[in-house]
Design a protein around this motif. Structure first.
Motif, PDB file in Angstrom:
ATOM      1  N   THR A   1      12.956  16.874 -33.820  1.00  0.00           N
ATOM      2  CA  THR A   1      12.480  18.226 -33.544  1.00  0.00           C
ATOM      3  C   THR A   1      11.021  18.422 -33.930  1.00  0.00           C
ATOM      4  O   THR A   1      10.415  19.417 -33.534  1.00  0.00           O
ATOM      5  CB  THR A   1      13.308  19.268 -34.313  1.00  0.00           C
ATOM      6  OG1 THR A   1      13.033  19.142 -35.713  1.00  0.00           O
ATOM      7  CG2 THR A   1      14.800  19.096 -34.061  1.00  0.00           C
ATOM      8  N   ALA A   2      10.465  17.516 -34.739  1.00  0.00           N
ATOM      9  CA  ALA A   2       9.084  17.639 -35.228  1.00  0.00           C
ATOM     10  C   ALA A   2       8.855  18.965 -35.946  1.00  0.00           C
ATOM     11  O   ALA A   2       7.746  19.495 -35.945  1.00  0.00           O
ATOM     12  CB  ALA A   2       8.080  17.469 -34.087  1.00  0.00           C
ATOM     13  N   GLY A   3       9.904  19.512 -36.529  1.00  0.00           N
ATOM     14  CA  GLY A   3       9.782  20.745 -37.294  1.00  0.00           C
ATOM     15  C   GLY A   3       9.999  22.016 -36.514  1.00  0.00           C
ATOM     16  O   GLY A   3       9.981  23.103 -37.102  1.00  0.00           O
ATOM     17  N   HIS A   4      10.188  21.932 -35.205  1.00  0.00           N
ATOM     18  CA  HIS A   4      10.439  23.149 -34.423  1.00  0.00           C
ATOM     19  C   HIS A   4      11.795  23.740 -34.815  1.00  0.00           C
ATOM     20  O   HIS A   4      12.788  23.018 -34.909  1.00  0.00           O
ATOM     21  CB  HIS A   4      10.436  22.834 -32.929  1.00  0.00           C
ATOM     22  CG  HIS A   4       9.066  22.654 -32.358  1.00  0.00           C
ATOM     23  ND1 HIS A   4       8.302  23.706 -31.909  1.00  0.00           N
ATOM     24  CD2 HIS A   4       8.312  21.543 -32.178  1.00  0.00           C
ATOM     25  CE1 HIS A   4       7.141  23.260 -31.463  1.00  0.00           C
ATOM     26  NE2 HIS A   4       7.114  21.949 -31.618  1.00  0.00           N
ATOM     27  N   PRO A   5      11.868  25.046 -35.013  1.00  0.00           N
ATOM     28  CA  PRO A   5      13.136  25.652 -35.434  1.00  0.00           C
ATOM     29  C   PRO A   5      14.122  25.861 -34.291  1.00  0.00           C
ATOM     30  O   PRO A   5      15.313  26.038 -34.528  1.00  0.00           O
ATOM     31  CB  PRO A   5      12.702  26.998 -36.016  1.00  0.00           C
ATOM     32  CG  PRO A   5      11.464  27.339 -35.238  1.00  0.00           C
ATOM     33  CD  PRO A   5      10.768  26.030 -34.991  1.00  0.00           C
ATOM     34  N   GLN A   6      13.620  25.877 -33.051  1.00  0.00           N
ATOM     35  CA  GLN A   6      14.495  26.126 -31.906  1.00  0.00           C
ATOM     36  C   GLN A   6      13.844  25.583 -30.641  1.00  0.00           C
ATOM     37  O   GLN A   6      12.661  25.260 -30.607  1.00  0.00           O
ATOM     38  CB  GLN A   6      14.769  27.623 -31.747  1.00  0.00           C
ATOM     39  CG  GLN A   6      13.540  28.454 -31.387  1.00  0.00           C
ATOM     40  CD  GLN A   6      13.772  29.934 -31.528  1.00  0.00           C
ATOM     41  OE1 GLN A   6      13.945  30.449 -32.632  1.00  0.00           O
ATOM     42  NE2 GLN A   6      13.785  30.639 -30.389  1.00  0.00           N
ATOM     43  N   GLY A   7      14.669  25.469 -29.598  1.00  0.00           N
ATOM     44  CA  GLY A   7      14.174  24.965 -28.329  1.00  0.00           C
ATOM     45  C   GLY A   7      15.317  24.801 -27.350  1.00  0.00           C
ATOM     46  O   GLY A   7      16.336  25.500 -27.440  1.00  0.00           O
ATOM     47  N   SER A   8      15.154  23.884 -26.419  1.00  0.00           N
ATOM     48  CA  SER A   8      16.200  23.624 -25.432  1.00  0.00           C
ATOM     49  C   SER A   8      16.447  22.126 -25.338  1.00  0.00           C
ATOM     50  O   SER A   8      15.606  21.313 -25.737  1.00  0.00           O
ATOM     51  CB  SER A   8      15.825  24.199 -24.057  1.00  0.00           C
ATOM     52  OG  SER A   8      14.624  23.626 -23.580  1.00  0.00           O
ATOM     53  N   LEU A   9      17.605  21.778 -24.814  1.00  0.00           N
ATOM     54  CA  LEU A   9      17.999  20.384 -24.640  1.00  0.00           C
ATOM     55  C   LEU A   9      18.737  20.285 -23.319  1.00  0.00           C
ATOM     56  O   LEU A   9      19.559  21.146 -22.988  1.00  0.00           O
ATOM     57  CB  LEU A   9      18.910  19.936 -25.793  1.00  0.00           C
ATOM     58  CG  LEU A   9      19.465  18.513 -25.749  1.00  0.00           C
ATOM     59  CD1 LEU A   9      18.342  17.485 -25.873  1.00  0.00           C
ATOM     60  CD2 LEU A   9      20.496  18.309 -26.861  1.00  0.00           C
ATOM     61  N   SER A  10      18.420  19.246 -22.548  1.00  0.00           N
ATOM     62  CA  SER A  10      19.082  19.114 -21.246  1.00  0.00           C
ATOM     63  C   SER A  10      19.405  17.659 -20.953  1.00  0.00           C
ATOM     64  O   SER A  10      18.671  16.743 -21.341  1.00  0.00           O
ATOM     65  CB  SER A  10      18.209  19.685 -20.121  1.00  0.00           C
ATOM     66  OG  SER A  10      17.006  18.947 -20.004  1.00  0.00           O
ATOM     67  N   LEU A  11      20.523  17.468 -20.270  1.00  0.00           N
ATOM     68  CA  LEU A  11      20.907  16.175 -19.708  1.00  0.00           C
ATOM     69  C   LEU A  11      20.541  16.187 -18.238  1.00  0.00           C
ATOM     70  O   LEU A  11      20.952  17.080 -17.493  1.00  0.00           O
ATOM     71  CB  LEU A  11      22.409  15.942 -19.856  1.00  0.00           C
ATOM     72  CG  LEU A  11      22.979  14.774 -19.041  1.00  0.00           C
ATOM     73  CD1 LEU A  11      22.479  13.434 -19.571  1.00  0.00           C
ATOM     74  CD2 LEU A  11      24.505  14.808 -19.017  1.00  0.00           C
ATOM     75  N   ARG A  12      19.753  15.206 -17.800  1.00  0.00           N
ATOM     76  CA  ARG A  12      19.432  15.033 -16.384  1.00  0.00           C
ATOM     77  C   ARG A  12      20.329  13.928 -15.853  1.00  0.00           C
ATOM     78  O   ARG A  12      20.247  12.779 -16.292  1.00  0.00           O
ATOM     79  CB  ARG A  12      17.953  14.688 -16.218  1.00  0.00           C
ATOM     80  CG  ARG A  12      17.053  15.724 -16.872  1.00  0.00           C
ATOM     81  CD  ARG A  12      15.586  15.430 -16.721  1.00  0.00           C
ATOM     82  NE  ARG A  12      14.806  16.404 -17.476  1.00  0.00           N
ATOM     83  CZ  ARG A  12      13.626  16.869 -17.111  1.00  0.00           C
ATOM     84  NH1 ARG A  12      13.075  16.467 -15.985  1.00  0.00           N
ATOM     85  NH2 ARG A  12      12.989  17.744 -17.854  1.00  0.00           N
ATOM     86  N   TRP A  13      21.199  14.276 -14.915  1.00  0.00           N
ATOM     87  CA  TRP A  13      22.221  13.375 -14.363  1.00  0.00           C
ATOM     88  C   TRP A  13      21.842  13.115 -12.905  1.00  0.00           C
ATOM     89  O   TRP A  13      21.989  13.974 -12.050  1.00  0.00           O
ATOM     90  CB  TRP A  13      23.584  14.049 -14.492  1.00  0.00           C
ATOM     91  CG  TRP A  13      24.776  13.217 -14.154  1.00  0.00           C
ATOM     92  CD1 TRP A  13      25.560  13.337 -13.051  1.00  0.00           C
ATOM     93  CD2 TRP A  13      25.368  12.178 -14.945  1.00  0.00           C
ATOM     94  NE1 TRP A  13      26.599  12.433 -13.091  1.00  0.00           N
ATOM     95  CE2 TRP A  13      26.501  11.712 -14.249  1.00  0.00           C
ATOM     96  CE3 TRP A  13      25.041  11.593 -16.174  1.00  0.00           C
ATOM     97  CZ2 TRP A  13      27.311  10.691 -14.748  1.00  0.00           C
ATOM     98  CZ3 TRP A  13      25.851  10.576 -16.660  1.00  0.00           C
ATOM     99  CH2 TRP A  13      26.961  10.136 -15.954  1.00  0.00           C
TER     100      TRP A  13
END
Length: 351
Positions: free
Chosen positions: A315-327
């Motif tokens: 995360t490099a210290g980021h407290p929040q974000g998004s995550l995605s699987l590309r299929w």
């Protein structure tokens, strides 16, 4: 631009000094991209490809495994592209009208991918963009009168190969000759379009985060709805969701890719749609780099520090974000993902 800065401070954005600093930097990167695309390389008579996503340019959800090269085109002439897909997993080329920063949005005009594209023995290909393509010719794409750009997406699974890959070239037919001196009107319009492109694109991404419906809980990943506005290729599907972790927490993601896809990857993004510096941190794990368990499944760990466990997304210290699987390119169902948030120190004990 001053108003656009308020997007970083709006409700729902991270209340975190470092994340806000990176948000302002993300906006500045949109500005540099806007200047290059709308002013420096905006001439459709003498087009050049812009490298949309680099190690320091993170545009609208970048994927380190892909290169994106964009060039301006016009529907009243033809163009010849020379490029290669050597050592790549796949390539997709699309012609678009409009832009994300324009009031009418962006429209896909025509597209082709490597499954039908004719390439030579070394992976090279020549592609013609023209208002009058030959029927059935896979190496020709149609230009509509309002066509505005062409985008080449090329997929890799090795970041070193991706960084060393040759950039494509494009030329107008007929050639445009030397560039004339810039006029004050061209300068004014270029600067205005650059600002609109930057604020429109950045605002679109930030506002997308606000649209995440309540049935998409934090730290869970579900199929991404696409009503056509994302303009993703038909053969790409996504699991997507938002993550949020306290300093002492980690997110465990379990999924099974054994059904098979030509390419799959999990990409971790900040709230601003940027990967971390993937030259030094892990922001993507794909089918070639993932460490699998004995049953073929994969466990990912999203954490602020190295857990000493395979498949760590940093995360490099980021407290929040998004995550995605590309299929990508699979007839199999999109796999699901099971998640759990656990105290970081308990990771070695999680089954």
């Amino acid at each position: 631009m001053a108003d656009a800065g308020e997007l970083v401070l709006a409700a729902g954005t991270p209340d975190h000094a470092g994340a806000r600093a990176e948000g302002i930097r993300a906006l500045s990167r949109y500005v540099t991209f806007g200047l290059e695309q709308c002013l420096e390389r905006a001439d459709s008579v003498r087009p050049e490809f812009v490298d949309v996503q680099t190690t320091i340019r993170k545009y609208m959800g970048d994927n380190p495994d892909q290169t994106y090269f964009s060039a301006p085109v016009s529907g009243d002439r033809s163009y010849r592209i020379n490029a290669t897909m050597a050592d790549a997993v796949a390539v997709e080329i699309g012609v678009y009208a409009g832009s994300f920063g324009s009031s009418g949005g962006r429209r896909l005009v025509d597209a082709v991918e490597d499954t039908t594209l004719q390439v030579d023995s070394e992976g090279g290909y020549v592609l013609l963009l023209t208002p009058d393509p030959e029927p059935g010719n896979p190496n020709q794409l149609r230009l509509d009168p309002d066509s505005s750009s062409v985008l080449i997406r090329t997929y890799f699974t090795d970041l070193n190969v991706r960084l060393a890959h040759p950039r494509p070239t494009i030329e107008a037919i007929p050639l445009g000759g030397p560039s004339p001196m810039l006029t004050p009107e061209q300068l004014r319009r270029g600067l205005e379009l650059a600002a609109l492109h930057a604020t429109g694109s950045f605002g679109w991404w930030v506002n997308q985060r606000k649209k995440v419906p309540s049935e998409f809980p934090l730290n869970a990943f579900l199929p991404l709805p696409d009503e056509g506005d994302l303009l993703t290729p038909e053969n790409v599907r996504y699991l997507s969701g938002d993550w949020q972790l306290a300093p002492n927490e980690a997110l465990v993601v379990d999924f099974d890719p054994s059904a098979g896809a030509d390419y799959w990857a999990w990409v971790l993004l900040s709230h601003w749609g940027e990967t971390v510096d993937w030259r030094n941190r892990t922001a993507v794990i794909n089918g070639d780099t993932a460490v699998r368990r004995d049953d073929g499944s994969v466990r990912l760990i999203v954490a602020h520090q190295d857990p000493g466990i395979p498949n760590w997304l940093d995360t490099a210290g980021h407290p929040q974000g998004s995550l995605s699987l590309r299929w990508f390119r699979s007839n199999a169902p999109l796999p699901g993902a099971e998640t759990q948030v656990v105290p970081f120190e308990q990771l070695p004990t999680i089954n």
